[in-house]
Scaffold this motif. Structure first.
Motif, mmCIF file in Angstrom:
data_model
loop_
_atom_site.group_PDB
_atom_site.id
_atom_site.type_symbol
_atom_site.label_atom_id
_atom_site.label_comp_id
_atom_site.label_asym_id
_atom_site.label_seq_id
_atom_site.Cartn_x
_atom_site.Cartn_y
_atom_site.Cartn_z
ATOM 1 N N UNK A 56 0.820 -1.229 0.000
ATOM 2 C CA UNK A 56 0.000 0.000 0.000
ATOM 3 C C UNK A 56 0.843 1.264 0.000
ATOM 4 N N UNK A 57 2.043 1.184 0.574
ATOM 5 C CA UNK A 57 2.922 2.356 0.658
ATOM 6 C C UNK A 57 3.777 2.510 -0.594
ATOM 7 N N UNK A 58 4.363 1.400 -1.069
ATOM 8 C CA UNK A 58 5.331 1.455 -2.163
ATOM 9 C C UNK A 58 4.753 1.096 -3.517
ATOM 10 N N UNK A 59 3.548 0.553 -3.534
ATOM 11 C CA UNK A 59 2.954 0.112 -4.788
ATOM 12 C C UNK A 59 3.181 -1.374 -5.016
ATOM 13 N N UNK A 60 2.283 -1.988 -5.786
ATOM 14 C CA UNK A 60 2.409 -3.415 -6.099
ATOM 15 C C UNK A 60 3.528 -3.605 -7.110
ATOM 16 N N UNK A 61 4.464 -4.530 -6.872
ATOM 17 C CA UNK A 61 5.566 -4.740 -7.823
ATOM 18 C C UNK A 61 5.065 -5.249 -9.158
ATOM 19 N N UNK A 62 5.934 -5.136 -10.192
ATOM 20 C CA UNK A 62 5.549 -5.571 -11.534
ATOM 21 C C UNK A 62 5.275 -7.062 -11.584
ATOM 22 N N UNK A 63 6.028 -7.822 -10.808
ATOM 23 C CA UNK A 63 5.854 -9.272 -10.765
ATOM 24 C C UNK A 63 5.545 -9.663 -9.321
ATOM 25 N N UNK A 64 4.298 -9.496 -8.864
ATOM 26 C CA UNK A 64 3.994 -9.729 -7.447
ATOM 27 C C UNK A 64 4.239 -11.169 -7.010
ATOM 28 N N UNK A 65 3.958 -12.121 -7.886
ATOM 29 C CA UNK A 65 4.196 -13.521 -7.527
ATOM 30 C C UNK A 65 5.689 -13.773 -7.315
ATOM 31 N N UNK A 66 6.507 -13.251 -8.215
ATOM 32 C CA UNK A 66 7.951 -13.415 -8.069
ATOM 33 C C UNK A 66 8.482 -12.712 -6.829
ATOM 34 N N UNK A 67 7.921 -11.528 -6.532
ATOM 35 C CA UNK A 67 8.331 -10.786 -5.332
ATOM 36 C C UNK A 67 8.047 -11.617 -4.089
ATOM 37 N N UNK A 68 6.851 -12.183 -4.017
ATOM 38 C CA UNK A 68 6.487 -12.989 -2.843
ATOM 39 C C UNK A 68 7.358 -14.235 -2.726
ATOM 40 N N UNK A 69 7.640 -14.888 -3.864
ATOM 41 C CA UNK A 69 8.494 -16.082 -3.823
ATOM 42 C C UNK A 69 9.894 -15.719 -3.351
ATOM 43 N N UNK A 70 10.414 -14.575 -3.828
ATOM 44 C CA UNK A 70 11.748 -14.150 -3.414
ATOM 45 C C UNK A 70 11.811 -13.893 -1.917
ATOM 46 N N UNK A 71 10.864 -13.105 -1.420
ATOM 47 C CA UNK A 71 10.867 -12.778 0.007
ATOM 48 C C UNK A 71 10.654 -14.034 0.847
ATOM 49 N N UNK A 72 9.699 -14.869 0.441
ATOM 50 C CA UNK A 72 9.434 -16.094 1.196
ATOM 51 C C UNK A 72 10.621 -17.038 1.150
ATOM 52 N N UNK A 73 11.301 -17.126 0.014
ATOM 53 C CA UNK A 73 12.467 -18.001 -0.099
ATOM 54 C C UNK A 73 13.583 -17.551 0.839
#
Length: 427
Positions: A56-73
């Protein structure tokens, strides 16, 4: 250690809708890559929390699924390293990285059209797990329900459900189950559990067990989406088709089930012009095609009942005799007290309230309905039809006290209050 979305939270922003949609896909990707179900779920929850706070603060990334996988990994790697340091055993360390075919694509690669959600669904329904653990774990991991909501779906204490889910995760962790879609006989063995899970997810969305609102549209939509995916795998299975038809026919009434102030509107009082005609047409077509194809199952019968309701031009024109007959066939297949309760109401509508009340009396001692608001609510409705205002009022109040859904409580209390006033004029 696991965290979850609050049970009464309904996504209200596009980012929250997206997070709910992506959560099982990201969990599936991590389980595919690392094979450690419970730790992967913890890592995904951490990633979802980070996204809910940051997007909500920074905006949704271009590849939200990839962002979540990266952070979760990254979070999972930290958790696994900590566990490795604690265990200090080579056989445990070897468990963290599974064969190549288990791995998810790198987070910076474009996502494929494959949806790991369906693979995750069948993994949770593996035959090495008990039937109760299969359903509970899938509702928790794929459906996004809290442990408390899953417990209410099973009519068991929350502590019992917590232990059941933990055992399921441990069993998956210890068994080394391969993260891949089942085929042939293996798939057939898991299908019944998968369908039951999807049915429960839809039911929780259709009439949520707790919270301020009546519906959870995100859950009904997800259940319908997953059932469509399952049907693509087994298009000739009549029970899969029956379940999809049931969901579509029931969900078609959603726009008319809530009044302008969020109040519950019973079916007899709903504006049927607001029902979704396209869903009704699709559901009727599906069940009409499924019924002649083989052995008729419970989902097909429930879909047929829903079709009779949806095709009636008005509540008064409902073919209650046909609904009663369908429930009687369904009763012969299942010792389900809710089916028996619905059958009693159908009997009351087709043969008179006293006949229905006699059947409800037979259910009074069933421990599975001891805390269920539906039994006193059904009694209240039939007593009100019979003019037994005092008995109906007390039954409505009992049903309201048992309900954990605020919209249902308000409706039941309002019915009770209406009966507390002067009786209507004769005639």
């Amino acid at each position: 250690m696991s965290r979850t979305w609050p049970a009464d939270t309904v996504p209200e922003t596009p980012a929250e809708d997206l997070l709910r949609e992506l959560a099982p896909q990201v969990l599936g990707a991590l389980v595919r890559r690392y094979g450690h179900f419970d730790t992967a779920e913890d890592a995904v929850q951490e990633a979802l929390i980070a996204a809910a706070e940051g997007w909500p603060r920074d905006g949704v990334p271009d590849n939200p699924r990839g962002w979540l996988i990266t952070v979760a990994s990254r979070r999972l790697t930290d958790l696994l390293r900590r566990e490795q340091a604690r265990m200090r055993r080579e056989d445990t360390v070897a468990r963290w990285v599974l064969p190549e075919q288990w791995r998810a694509p790198a987070a910076d690669r474009p996502p494929t059209d494959a949806d790991d959600t369906l693979i995750l669904l069948f993994l949770c329904c593996h035959p090495s797990l008990s039937a109760a653990s299969q359903i509970a774990l899938t509702l928790r991991a794929v459906g996004g329900l809290s442990t408390a909501e899953v417990a209410r779906a099973f009519l068991v204490p929350e502590a019992t459900m917590t232990r059941r889910i933990s055992r399921g995760k441990q069993r998956i962790r210890d068994s080394g189950l391969r993260f891949a879609p089942p085929t042939g006989p293996e798939r057939a063995g898991r299908l019944a559990a998968v369908l039951h899970v999807l049915y429960l997810i839809f039911t929780e969305g259709y009439a949520r067990t707790a919270g301020p609102g009546l519906l959870r549209a995100d859950l009904t939509a997800e259940a319908i989406r997953l059932t469509r995916l399952v049907r693509r795998l087994v298009p000739e299975d009549p029970e899969v088709t029956g379940l999809l038809a049931l969901m579509l026919l029931a969900d078609a009434r959603a726009p008319a089930r809530i009044g302008p102030h969020g109040e519950l509107v019973p079916m007899a009082e709903q504006d049927r012009s607001r029902w979704r005609a396209d869903q009704i047409a699709e559901g009727v077509e599906l069940i009409t095609g499924a019924l002649p194809r083989g052995v008729v199952g419970a989902y097909q019968l429930q879909a047929a009942i829903a079709a009779v309701h949806d095709e009636a031009p008005s509540a008064a024109a409902t073919d209650w005799a046909q609904i009663t007959a369908l429930y009687e066939v369904l009763l012969g297949m299942s010792d389900n007290p809710v089916v028996a309760l619905n059958h009693a109401v159908a009997v009351a509508m087709s043969r008179g309230a006293p006949a229905g009340l006699a059947l409800l009396a037979d259910l009074a001692d069933d421990p599975r309905l001891a805390d269920d608001p539906r039994l006193p609510a059904a009694r209240a409705h039939l007593w009100e039809r019979e003019g037994e205002r005092v008995a109906a009022r007390e039954a409505y109040r009992m049903a309201a006290a048992r309900s954990t859904n605020l919209a249902q409580q308000r409706y039941l209390n309002a019915r009770a209050e209406r009966l507390a006033g002067d009786p209507p004029p004769a005639g």
